[in-house]
Design an enzyme around this catalytic site. Structure first.
Site, short mmCIF file in Angstrom:
data_model
loop_
_atom_site.label_atom_id
_atom_site.label_comp_id
_atom_site.label_asym_id
_atom_site.label_seq_id
_atom_site.Cartn_x
_atom_site.Cartn_y
_atom_site.Cartn_z
N GLY A 145 0.81 -1.21 0.00
CA GLY A 145 0.00 0.00 0.00
C GLY A 145 0.84 1.26 0.00
O GLY A 145 2.01 1.26 -0.45
N GLY A 181 2.37 3.01 2.36
CA GLY A 181 3.64 2.96 3.11
C GLY A 181 4.68 2.16 2.35
O GLY A 181 5.85 2.56 2.24
N THR A 207 -4.32 -2.63 -1.63
CA THR A 207 -4.93 -2.17 -0.38
C THR A 207 -6.45 -2.14 -0.48
O THR A 207 -7.00 -1.76 -1.52
CB THR A 207 -4.46 -0.77 0.08
N ILE A 208 -7.08 -2.54 0.61
CA ILE A 208 -8.55 -2.43 0.66
C ILE A 208 -8.96 -0.96 0.77
O ILE A 208 -10.12 -0.63 0.59
CB ILE A 208 -9.16 -3.23 1.83
N ASP A 209 -8.00 -0.08 1.11
CA ASP A 209 -8.33 1.34 1.30
C ASP A 209 -8.45 2.09 -0.03
O ASP A 209 -9.02 3.18 -0.06
CB ASP A 209 -7.25 2.03 2.15
N ARG A 218 -10.63 -7.88 5.34
CA ARG A 218 -9.37 -8.15 4.63
C ARG A 218 -9.15 -9.64 4.38
O ARG A 218 -8.17 -10.02 3.73
CB ARG A 218 -8.20 -7.62 5.47
O1 F6P Z 1 -4.54 -0.25 5.38
C1 F6P Z 1 -5.47 -1.27 5.46
C2 F6P Z 1 -6.13 -1.28 6.80
O2 F6P Z 1 -7.00 -2.41 6.84
C3 F6P Z 1 -6.88 -0.03 7.20
O3 F6P Z 1 -8.13 0.10 6.57
C4 F6P Z 1 -6.97 -0.21 8.68
O4 F6P Z 1 -7.21 1.01 9.33
C5 F6P Z 1 -5.62 -0.78 9.01
O5 F6P Z 1 -5.18 -1.44 7.84
C6 F6P Z 1 -5.61 -1.76 10.15
O6 F6P Z 1 -4.30 -2.15 10.36
P1 F6P Z 1 -3.84 -3.39 11.21
O7 F6P Z 1 -4.21 -4.65 10.48
O8 F6P Z 1 -2.36 -3.25 11.33
O9 F6P Z 1 -4.57 -3.32 12.52
#
Ligand code: F6P
Length: 362
Positions: free
Chosen positions: A110, A112, A133-135, A281
Site C-alpha cells: 500500500g 507505506g 490495499t482495501i483502502d 481483509r
Molecule cells: O490499510 C489497510 C487497513 O486495513 C486499514 O483500513 C486499517 O485502518 C488498518 O489497515 C488496520 O491495520 P492493522 O491490520 O495493522 O490493525
C-alpha cells in the site's frame, strides 16, 4: 535474472493472485528466471530472510486469501534511523539485496510500502511496485487490488445489519475500515443502501446526523443504517490533536461508539455498533479482483522485460499502465469532496452528516 518478491503492510485479498500472475508471466516469457520469496515484507529484506521458490509454488493460489510470502508493517519513518551499530534498515535492505544477488525487487503493498519502494529505488535498487490495499488510497491509480473484494464483504455486512436493524427499529452504526480515507465506506455504504455515510474526508455535524435519524423516524422509518469509516470524525474532533480525540472518545481510537451514544441520547433512538474489522481483509478475492490481480501481475512482468524500473503498476481510465515511484510515493488518494459517487449518493438522499445538499451530477 534473479527476482526478489515481497508483500508488505496489511494483507488483502488478491495478493496471491498477483504473485501468481507475475510469476506465470515471467516464467513463460523471460529466460532463466529465478524467483526469491522474501519473508514478511521489508522485515525479511532487513534480516535477509528469503527462500528460492519453484514454479510449482505459484500454483493453486489464485483464489486463496492472505499472502504466501507473509507480511509485516515496517514504518517508513524508521527506515533511515540508525540502530546501536550505526546501521539503518535502508542500509540493511541494500546489503541484503546485494547478498541475495537480486537483479530486481518486486514489492506488493500500500501507500507505506510504496514510500519505501521509492526510497529503495532512489538508492539505486531496481524496484517495481504493485498497488495493494482495501483502502484504495494509492495515488495515481483508479483502483487497487483488494478494494473490490473488501467492498463486497463490507456490503454483505451492511445487508445483514439492514434486516436486524429493520426488525428492531434500531439505528445501527457499521464501522468500515479506512483510518485515513473513505473509499471503502463510500462504496460499501452506497452498495449496502446506507442512509448516512460518514467519511474521514467530510467531518460531520453530530446534530445533523441526529436530525437525519430523527427525520427518518418521524417519516415512519424507524431504523437507520450508518456506514462510518474508522477515520471519520465530527467537525469539532477534526480540530483536535489525536490524543485529545482519543480522550473524547473514551480511550477508543474511533468515534463510532461515542457517536452511537450521542445519537441514542439526542435522537432518542436505540443504537448499536457493529465492527466487521479484519473480516474485510480476509478470505478469497472476488472474481473482479482475480482478474485485476492477474492483469496487474502480468503487466509487472512486462515492465521487468522492458527493464522499466522505479515504477509501479496502475490503472488509469480503465487502462493498465504505470507510474514512476518518484511521482506517487508519499502521496495519498483521498475521496474528493466533489467525487461523482458523493454526488450520486447525495442525489438519492444519502447524508454525509454535513448538511450539504445535492448540487447536480457532472
Ligand atoms: O490499510 C489497510 C487497513 O486495513 C486499514 O483500513 C486499517 O485502518 C488498518 O489497515 C488496520 O491495520 P492493522 O491490520 O495493522 O490493525
Amino acid at each position: 535474472m534473479r527476482i526478489g518478491i515481497l508483500t508488505s503492510g496489511g494483507d488483502c485479498p488478491g495478493l496471491n493472485a498477483v504473485i501468481r500472475g507475475f510469476a506465470k508471466y515471467v516464467y513463460n516469457n523471460i529466460p532463466r528466471v529465478e524467483m526469491i520469496g522474501i519473508s514478511d515484507g521489508y522485515g525479511g529484506l532487513i534480516t535477509g530472510e528469503a527462500k528460492n521458490l519453484k514454479e510449482s509454488d505459484f500454483s493453486g493460489i489464485l483464489n486463496t486469501g492472505g499472502t504466501i510470502l507473509g507480511t509485516s508493517r515496517q514504518p517508513f519513518k524508521m527506515m533511515t534511523v540508525e540502530d546501536q551499530n550505526g546501521q539503518s534498515k535502508l542500509e540493511m535492505m541494500k546489503a541484503n539485496y546485494k547478498k541475495l544477488d537480486l537483479d530486481l525487487l518486486v514489492t506488493l503493498g500500500g501507500a507505506g510500502t510504496h514510500k519505501t519502494a521509492g526510497l529503495l529505488s532512489a538508492n539505486g535498487l531496481n524496484v517495481i511496485g504493485l498497488p495493494k490495499t482495501i483502502d484504495n488510497d494509492i495515488y495515481g491509480t483508479d483502483v487497487t487490488f483488494g478494494f473490490h473484494s473488501a467492498v463486497e464483504i463490507a456490503t454483505e455486512c451492511i445487508d445483514r445489519i439492514h434486516t436486524t436493524a429493520a426488525s428492531h427499529g434500531r439505528t445501527m452504526l457499521i464501522e468500515i475500515m479506512g483510518n485515513k480515507v473513505g473509499w471503502l465506506t463510500l462504496y460499501s455504504g452506497i452498495a449496502g443502501g446506507a442512509d448516512i455515510v460518514l467519511l474521514p474526508e467530510i467531518p460531520y455535524d453530530k446534530d445533523e446526523v441526529c436530525r437525519m435519524v430523527r427525520s427518518r423516524y418521524n417519516s415512519g422509518k424507524d431504523f437507520t443504517i450508518i456506514a462510518i469509516a474508522e477515520g471519520a470524525m465530527s467537525r469539532e474532533e477534526a480540530k483536535m490533536k489525536k490524543n485529545e480525540r482519543i480522550e473524547a472518545w473514551g480511550g477508543r481510537h474511533t468515534a463510532t461508539e461515542s457517536l452511537a451514544a450521542y445519537i441514542q441520547e439526542h435522537a432518542e433512538v436505540e443504537t448499536r455498533v457493529v465492527v466487521p474489522g479484519h473480516l474485510q481483509r480476509g478470505g478469497a478475492p472476488s472474481p473482479y479482483d482475480r482478474l485485476l490481480s492477474t492483469e496487474m501481475g502480468s503487466f509487472a512482468g512486462k515492465l521487468v522485460q522492458e527493464e522499466c524500473f522505479g515504477t509501479t503498476v496502475a490503472v488509469k481510465n480503465n487502462q493498465i499502465s504505470y507510474n514512476k515511484l518518484a511521482d506517487i510515493a508519499g502521496k495519498t488518494k483521498y475521496v474528493p469532496e466533489d467525487d461523482q459517487m458523493i454526488e450520486v449518493a447525495r442525489s438519492i438522499g444519502i447524508s454525509f452528516g454535513d448538511g450539504k445538499k445535492f448540487k447536480g451530477l457532472k
